[in-house]
Design an enzyme around this catalytic site. Structure first.
Site, PDB file in Angstrom:
ATOM      1  N   LYS A 178       0.965  -1.400   0.131  1.00  0.00           N
ATOM      2  CA  LYS A 178       0.028   0.059   0.122  1.00  0.00           C
ATOM      3  C   LYS A 178       0.921   1.214  -0.002  1.00  0.00           C
ATOM      4  CE  LYS A 178      -4.316  -1.718   1.782  1.00  0.00           C
ATOM      5  NZ  LYS A 178      -5.245  -1.680   3.062  1.00  0.00           N
ATOM      6  N   LYS A 205      -4.090  -8.131  -6.846  1.00  0.00           N
ATOM      7  CA  LYS A 205      -5.356  -8.453  -6.409  1.00  0.00           C
ATOM      8  C   LYS A 205      -6.264  -7.661  -6.818  1.00  0.00           C
ATOM      9  CE  LYS A 205      -5.660  -6.927  -2.061  1.00  0.00           C
ATOM     10  NZ  LYS A 205      -5.679  -6.668  -0.638  1.00  0.00           N
ATOM     11  N   LYS A 223     -10.773  -2.622  -4.140  1.00  0.00           N
ATOM     12  CA  LYS A 223     -11.645  -1.337  -4.006  1.00  0.00           C
ATOM     13  C   LYS A 223     -11.041  -0.135  -4.530  1.00  0.00           C
ATOM     14  CE  LYS A 223     -13.895  -2.389   0.558  1.00  0.00           C
ATOM     15  NZ  LYS A 223     -12.650  -2.699   1.304  1.00  0.00           N
TER      16      LYS A 223
HETATM   17  P1  TYM Z   1     -10.882  -4.959   3.327  1.00  0.00           P
HETATM   18  O1  TYM Z   1     -12.042  -4.212   3.331  1.00  0.00           O
HETATM   19  O2  TYM Z   1      -9.726  -4.606   2.708  1.00  0.00           O
HETATM   20  O3  TYM Z   1     -11.334  -6.558   3.024  1.00  0.00           O
HETATM   21  C1  TYM Z   1     -12.478  -7.112   3.431  1.00  0.00           C
HETATM   22  C2  TYM Z   1     -12.485  -8.573   3.388  1.00  0.00           C
HETATM   23  O4  TYM Z   1     -12.229  -8.905   1.898  1.00  0.00           O
HETATM   24  C3  TYM Z   1     -11.192  -9.740   1.395  1.00  0.00           C
HETATM   25  N1  TYM Z   1     -10.836  -9.582   0.088  1.00  0.00           N
HETATM   26  C4  TYM Z   1     -10.301 -10.314  -0.577  1.00  0.00           C
HETATM   27  N2  TYM Z   1     -10.719 -11.764  -0.928  1.00  0.00           N
HETATM   28  C5  TYM Z   1     -10.561 -12.222  -2.292  1.00  0.00           C
HETATM   29  N3  TYM Z   1      -9.920 -11.805  -3.148  1.00  0.00           N
HETATM   30  C6  TYM Z   1      -9.644 -10.307  -2.976  1.00  0.00           C
HETATM   31  N4  TYM Z   1      -9.404  -9.705  -4.083  1.00  0.00           N
HETATM   32  C7  TYM Z   1     -10.041  -9.647  -1.655  1.00  0.00           C
HETATM   33  N5  TYM Z   1     -10.003  -8.362  -1.345  1.00  0.00           N
HETATM   34  C8  TYM Z   1     -10.400  -8.158  -0.001  1.00  0.00           C
HETATM   35  C9  TYM Z   1     -10.233  -9.404   2.647  1.00  0.00           C
HETATM   36  O5  TYM Z   1      -9.474 -10.602   2.729  1.00  0.00           O
HETATM   37  C10 TYM Z   1     -11.004  -9.287   3.984  1.00  0.00           C
HETATM   38  O6  TYM Z   1     -11.461 -10.348   4.538  1.00  0.00           O
HETATM   39  N6  TYM Z   1      -8.004  -5.902   7.278  1.00  0.00           N
HETATM   40  C11 TYM Z   1      -9.311  -6.091   6.891  1.00  0.00           C
HETATM   41  C12 TYM Z   1     -10.254  -5.508   7.662  1.00  0.00           C
HETATM   42  C13 TYM Z   1     -10.199  -5.920   9.082  1.00  0.00           C
HETATM   43  C14 TYM Z   1     -10.704  -7.350   9.492  1.00  0.00           C
HETATM   44  C15 TYM Z   1     -10.510  -6.927  11.154  1.00  0.00           C
HETATM   45  C16 TYM Z   1     -10.800  -8.446   9.107  1.00  0.00           C
HETATM   46  C17 TYM Z   1     -10.251  -5.110   9.923  1.00  0.00           C
HETATM   47  N7  TYM Z   1     -10.221  -5.577  11.409  1.00  0.00           N
HETATM   48  C18 TYM Z   1     -10.733  -7.802  12.204  1.00  0.00           C
HETATM   49  C19 TYM Z   1     -10.863  -9.313  10.314  1.00  0.00           C
HETATM   50  C20 TYM Z   1     -10.557  -9.223  11.539  1.00  0.00           C
HETATM   51  C21 TYM Z   1      -9.322  -6.064   5.315  1.00  0.00           C
HETATM   52  O7  TYM Z   1      -8.656  -6.386   4.557  1.00  0.00           O
HETATM   53  O8  TYM Z   1     -10.607  -5.194   4.789  1.00  0.00           O
END
Ligand code: TYM
Length: 332
Positions: A111, A194, A197
């Site tokens: 990032k 990947k 968003k």
């Molecule tokens: P975020 O918003 O980036 O992603 C949310 C979830 O979507 C999954 N994800 C994907 N899975 C498959 N392929 C992709 N291209 C892809 N992009 C995103 C992420 O793995 C995630 O499960 N850090 C976390 C948010 C968070 C969180 C937590 C998760 C904050 N606190 C506590 C679990 C427990 C995240 O990546 O958000």
């Protein structure tokens, strides 16, 4: 029942990656676990968000989760910024985590890119807040996409060091639930990146609110190679774009890569892509419609979130109060 915690950032419209890697897997877990799902707005501001847009996206994210099948009677759905226990515990964990551990986080490196001097300090400590999110509830299972593996290992390291330093067994071990054939959905433009968003190119992703026409057009233009689909798994080696589309198809059809290849092996993308687009539209359109219906009555969504925050705080507050006592904070 084991407790589940997971979160999603309201930093944009949820993508197909979020849906297949996380949101969709959260739904059946409601039958077997005590589930807590969180829209992590504190995490979202680790990268700049326009305030008015953040508020809109936060409500839309909650509506999308409800539309996917998160049931507020069975699960807790809430906004991270509404439960103060997260930041309290995060501060304690910032003092437990070592700089060397954070230096190894690959997502920070991705990032921040070459810009490491000028990104927020919050982006750097992002995984510490994530550990606090989970452990404020003593959750033991965390359904996430494959990209979160390293963050969950860090959360376990923090829990262990806290327990060791304070001579306690207070925090449990955490297990990641990384599920299904699309735990890592890749960009439609580049099979080595990947789907995200925040990718500048909208063509790289399917958004959960894309129209049927957008979906068909994005899949038609998705990068592929000229070969037909193989009949067996080994044939996907070295073909990341083909593997990605087959994985998406498999997840949506509730099957695996191998059975998709049994059905489609030998056929070209000219036949496969329209079938994939149809499947996507069939699965995603009802969710987008339901989310729009829910957003027409934002008072309902806000009430779900308000009640969710109260229920979440009722669990997290005593746990974090005990962690504070263990640290030696005087309670007067
Ligand atoms: P975020 O918003 O980036 O992603 C949310 C979830 O979507 C999954 N994800 C994907 N899975 C498959 N392929 C992709 N291209 C892809 N992009 C995103 C992420 O793995 C995630 O499960 N850090 C976390 C948010 C968070 C969180 C937590 C998760 C904050 N606190 C506590 C679990 C427990 C995240 O990546 O958000």
């Amino acid at each position: 029942m084991q407790r589940i915690f997971s979160g999603i950032q309201p930093s944009g419209v949820p993508t197909l990656g979020n849906y297949l890697g996380a949101m969709r897997n959260w739904v059946p877990l409601q039958d077997t676990h005590d589930c807590i799902y969180c829209v992590v707005d504190l995490h979202a501001i680790t990268q700049w968000q326009e305030p008015a847009q953040l508020a809109t996206q936060t409500r839309e994210m909650a509506a999308s989760l409800l539309a996917c099948g998160i049931d507020p009677r069975r699960s807790i759905l809430f906004l991270q910024s509404q439960v103060a226990a997260h930041v309290r515990l995060a501060w304690i964990f910032e003092c437990v985590a070592r700089l060397g551990w954070l230096n190894r986080m690959t997502q920070f490196k991705d990032k921040a890119g070459r810009n490491t001097e000028n990104v927020s300090a919050g982006l750097y400590t992002y995984p510490v807040l994530m550990a606090a999110d989970i452990l404020a509830y003593k959750a033991t299972r965390v359904p996430v996409g494959d990209d979160q593996r390293q963050h969950l290992e860090l959360a376990n390291d923090i829990a262990q060091k806290f327990n060791h330093d304070y001579g306690t067994e207070f925090f449990p071990a955490i297990e990641g639930l990384i599920m299904g054939p699309a735990a890592r959905v890749m960009s439609l433009r580049d099979g080595s990146k990947k789907m995200s968003k925040s990718d500048p190119s909208d063509q790289s992703r399917i958004n959960l609110n894309d129209s049927a026409d957008d979906i068909a057009q994005k899949i038609r233009r998705a990068k592929t190679d000229p070969e037909p689909l193989p009949s067996e798994l080994q044939g996907l080696e070295g073909r990341p774009e083909a593997r990605n589309l087959v994985g998406i198809y498999a997840a949506l059809a509730d099957t695996d890569h191998a059975s998709v290849l049994r059905e489609w092996g030998g056929q070209g993308f000219a036949a496969f892509k329209p079938a994939l687009a149809d499947l996507l539209v069939a699965k995603l359109e009802p969710i987008a419609m339901e989310a729009r219906r829910l957003l027409a009555d934002s008072a309902y969504v806000d009430q779900v979130l308000r009640e969710g925050a109260e229920r979440a705080a009722a669990i997290a507050d005593p746990i974090v109060a005990e962690a504070m006592r263990l640290v030696g904070f005087l309670k007067t």
